[in-house]
Design a protein around this motif. Structure first.
Motif, PDB file in Angstrom:
ATOM      1  N   GLN A   5       0.856  -1.187   0.000  1.00 32.10           N
ATOM      2  CA  GLN A   5       0.000   0.000   0.000  1.00 32.10           C
ATOM      3  C   GLN A   5       0.893   1.238   0.000  1.00 32.10           C
ATOM      4  OE1 GLN A   5      -2.424   0.493   3.518  1.00 32.10           O
ATOM      5  NE2 GLN A   5      -3.966   1.593   2.354  1.00 32.10           N
ATOM      6  N   LYS A   7       0.781   5.469  -0.251  1.00 33.95           N
ATOM      7  CA  LYS A   7      -0.045   6.676  -0.188  1.00 33.95           C
ATOM      8  C   LYS A   7       0.798   7.843  -0.651  1.00 33.95           C
ATOM      9  CE  LYS A   7      -3.181   5.050   3.299  1.00 33.95           C
ATOM     10  NZ  LYS A   7      -4.526   5.493   3.484  1.00 33.95           N
ATOM     11  N   GLU A  10      -2.175  13.874  -3.683  1.00 31.67           N
ATOM     12  CA  GLU A  10      -2.820  13.954  -4.994  1.00 31.67           C
ATOM     13  C   GLU A  10      -2.068  14.882  -5.941  1.00 31.67           C
ATOM     14  OE1 GLU A  10      -6.774  15.544  -4.629  1.00 31.67           O
ATOM     15  OE2 GLU A  10      -6.075  17.333  -3.602  1.00 31.67           O
ATOM     16  N   GLU A  46      -2.702   4.974  -3.454  1.00 31.82           N
ATOM     17  CA  GLU A  46      -3.830   5.810  -3.047  1.00 31.82           C
ATOM     18  C   GLU A  46      -3.375   7.259  -2.951  1.00 31.82           C
ATOM     19  OE1 GLU A  46      -6.667   3.666  -0.083  1.00 31.82           O
ATOM     20  OE2 GLU A  46      -4.595   3.370   0.586  1.00 31.82           O
ATOM     21  N   GLU A  47      -4.196   8.154  -3.468  1.00 29.01           N
ATOM     22  CA  GLU A  47      -3.907   9.576  -3.369  1.00 29.01           C
ATOM     23  C   GLU A  47      -4.638  10.171  -2.165  1.00 29.01           C
ATOM     24  OE1 GLU A  47      -2.729  11.332  -7.619  1.00 29.01           O
ATOM     25  OE2 GLU A  47      -4.888  11.077  -7.341  1.00 29.01           O
ATOM     26  N   VAL A  48      -3.910  10.985  -1.411  1.00 28.14           N
ATOM     27  CA  VAL A  48      -4.452  11.698  -0.263  1.00 28.14           C
ATOM     28  C   VAL A  48      -4.630  13.151  -0.687  1.00 28.14           C
ATOM     29  CG1 VAL A  48      -3.984  12.398   2.113  1.00 28.14           C
ATOM     30  CG2 VAL A  48      -3.276  10.135   1.318  1.00 28.14           C
ATOM     31  N   TRP A  53      -2.349  15.713   4.620  1.00 27.47           N
ATOM     32  CA  TRP A  53      -1.214  14.935   5.062  1.00 27.47           C
ATOM     33  C   TRP A  53      -0.339  15.891   5.849  1.00 27.47           C
ATOM     34  CZ3 TRP A  53       0.819  10.590   1.669  1.00 27.47           C
ATOM     35  CH2 TRP A  53       1.993  10.023   2.171  1.00 27.47           C
TER      36      TRP A  53
END
Length: 74
Positions: A5, A7, A10, A46-48, A53
């Motif tokens: 995973q 992260k 975006e 996955e884009e935050v 963040w």
């Protein structure tokens, strides 16, 4: 089944770069676990949301990451 995973903030990585992340991380994991595990090695990028963040209590934005990548302080 291995699950990788990742992260990222975006709009920092292009879709092509995200695909490269998936390929390279899968290759790294398969190098450790063996080629037979490739078909069951999952990798998700996955884009935050920008600003959602934080590091050291400070929000990090897409612009901050781009500045860091360019060699400027965030």
């Amino acid at each position: 089944m291995p699950f990788i995973q990742v992260k990222v903030i975006e709009n920092v990585f292009t879709p092509d770069q995200q695909q490269e992340i998936i390929r390279r991380l899968t290759d790294a994991m398969v190098a450790i676990e063996g080629e037979n595990m490739r078909p069951v090695t999952w990798c998700v990028v996955e884009e935050v949301s920008s600003g959602s963040w934080g590091i050291a209590g400070n929000p990090l934005t897409t612009a901050d990451v781009r500045a860091l990548a360019a060699g400027s302080p965030a």
